[in-house]
Design a protein around this motif. Structure first.
Motif, PDB file in Angstrom:
ATOM      1  N   LYS A 104      59.383  71.444  43.455  1.00  0.00           N
ATOM      2  CA  LYS A 104      60.205  72.133  44.453  1.00  0.00           C
ATOM      3  C   LYS A 104      61.613  72.438  43.926  1.00  0.00           C
ATOM      4  O   LYS A 104      62.204  73.456  44.283  1.00  0.00           O
ATOM      5  CB  LYS A 104      60.281  71.318  45.734  1.00  0.00           C
ATOM      6  CG  LYS A 104      60.987  69.974  45.613  1.00  0.00           C
ATOM      7  CD  LYS A 104      60.994  69.255  46.951  1.00  0.00           C
ATOM      8  CE  LYS A 104      61.746  67.920  46.852  1.00  0.00           C
ATOM      9  NZ  LYS A 104      61.726  67.194  48.148  1.00  0.00           N
ATOM     10  N   GLU A 156      56.970  65.833  42.843  1.00  0.00           N
ATOM     11  CA  GLU A 156      57.592  66.508  43.983  1.00  0.00           C
ATOM     12  C   GLU A 156      57.166  67.968  44.084  1.00  0.00           C
ATOM     13  O   GLU A 156      57.844  68.785  44.717  1.00  0.00           O
ATOM     14  CB  GLU A 156      59.116  66.393  43.879  1.00  0.00           C
ATOM     15  CG  GLU A 156      59.610  64.943  43.932  1.00  0.00           C
ATOM     16  CD  GLU A 156      61.123  64.820  43.835  1.00  0.00           C
ATOM     17  OE1 GLU A 156      61.778  65.848  43.556  1.00  0.00           O
ATOM     18  OE2 GLU A 156      61.636  63.713  44.048  1.00  0.00           O
ATOM     19  N   GLU A 157      56.042  68.284  43.422  1.00  0.00           N
ATOM     20  CA  GLU A 157      55.429  69.624  43.490  1.00  0.00           C
ATOM     21  C   GLU A 157      56.375  70.725  43.008  1.00  0.00           C
ATOM     22  O   GLU A 157      56.354  71.846  43.498  1.00  0.00           O
ATOM     23  CB  GLU A 157      54.938  69.916  44.913  1.00  0.00           C
ATOM     24  CG  GLU A 157      53.873  68.931  45.386  1.00  0.00           C
ATOM     25  CD  GLU A 157      53.355  69.218  46.775  1.00  0.00           C
ATOM     26  OE1 GLU A 157      54.062  69.930  47.543  1.00  0.00           O
ATOM     27  OE2 GLU A 157      52.252  68.752  47.088  1.00  0.00           O
ATOM     28  N   ASN A 193      61.398  75.157  40.831  1.00  0.00           N
ATOM     29  CA  ASN A 193      61.228  76.535  41.287  1.00  0.00           C
ATOM     30  C   ASN A 193      62.498  77.136  41.873  1.00  0.00           C
ATOM     31  O   ASN A 193      62.536  78.332  42.168  1.00  0.00           O
ATOM     32  CB  ASN A 193      60.099  76.605  42.321  1.00  0.00           C
ATOM     33  CG  ASN A 193      58.742  76.346  41.698  1.00  0.00           C
ATOM     34  OD1 ASN A 193      58.511  76.644  40.528  1.00  0.00           O
ATOM     35  ND2 ASN A 193      57.824  75.776  42.476  1.00  0.00           N
ATOM     36  N   GLN A 194      63.530  76.315  42.040  1.00  0.00           N
ATOM     37  CA  GLN A 194      64.806  76.838  42.553  1.00  0.00           C
ATOM     38  C   GLN A 194      65.771  77.219  41.443  1.00  0.00           C
ATOM     39  O   GLN A 194      66.718  77.975  41.683  1.00  0.00           O
ATOM     40  CB  GLN A 194      65.489  75.777  43.423  1.00  0.00           C
ATOM     41  CG  GLN A 194      64.770  75.420  44.696  1.00  0.00           C
ATOM     42  CD  GLN A 194      65.504  74.325  45.451  1.00  0.00           C
ATOM     43  OE1 GLN A 194      66.714  74.380  45.656  1.00  0.00           O
ATOM     44  NE2 GLN A 194      64.779  73.311  45.869  1.00  0.00           N
TER      45      GLN A 194
END
Length: 220
Positions: free
Chosen positions: A131, A128-129, A134-135
């Motif tokens: 995503k 899922e790259e 990174n949060q």
């Protein structure tokens, strides 16, 4: 009163651990996006309101799962090779640097074999790259820490000039994680041709691949 407070604290810690175990299992099985708080609550045996009380939301719960995995890995790493990690002569000593590489790869390999859920969670993130990764507020710092050491080793002529010091820890991690994800398939293929592939032999091959790939040949 003190005994009662201590019991409540202990129970809270145990409850959090049970919830984290359930969350870890479902995040590994379904990935962050598809895992549901309802399912985690059912798996853990606690209601959603308690999960929200302890972890605020789904992302907070996921963050704690990642944090726990990273801290466990760090504690194992420092217990086994703490002296090498703090030895300032490692980046200038080919023998010590090679030993560090060998131990880092071996420990990472064993850790991933013994904790397959963490590897599955990482695989979901990659698909899922990253995503969700990174949060989260928690940032594992293994790569930047080892980059400094690799950069110094390259400046001292231990690492080949054509190897990017920043990419070295990433390549090491991917060499181990990608192989373990493929191990079952490779193991079956090797057995079909009469060449068993035990975990120890596989680990040794990855160690050799990395060491002979990144270290200056004249120092080997």
């Amino acid at each position: 009163m003190a005994a009662e407070k201590k019991k409540r604290t202990y129970d809270a810690a145990r409850t959090k651990e049970i919830i984290l175990n359930a969350a870890e299992e479902l995040f590994a099985e379904h990935g962050y996006s598809a895992a549901r708080i309802d399912a985690i609550a059912q798996k853990s045996g606690y209601n959603k309101s308690l999960i929200y009380q302890y972890f605020q939301d789904k992302l907070g719960l996921y963050t704690e799962v990642v944090k726990r995995a990273d801290q466990l890995g760090d504690s194992i790493l420092r217990e086994l090779i703490g002296d090498l990690l703090t030895d300032e002569s490692v980046p200038s000593d080919p023998v010590k640097f090679r030993r560090l590489l060998e131990m880092l790869i071996s420990i990472a390999y064993q850790f991933m074999v013994e904790h397959p859920r963490y590897l599955k969670i990482y695989a979901w993130e990659a698909a899922e790259e990253f995503k969700t990764w990174n949060q989260i507020a928690y940032r594992p710092d293994d790569i930047s820490e080892f980059y400094k050491l690799a950069k110094a080793a390259k400046e001292n002529g231990i690492i080949r000039k054509d190897i990017d010091a920043f990419l070295l820890p990433i390549m090491m991690w991917n060499s181990v994680s990608s192989f373990i994800q493929s191990y079952s398939r490779l193991k079956d293929l090797m057995e079909e041709i009469g060449e068993p592939l035990p975990q120890e032999r596989a680990k040794e091959q990855i160690v050799k691949l990395v060491i002979y790939g990144v270290m200056e040949p004249s120092l080997l």
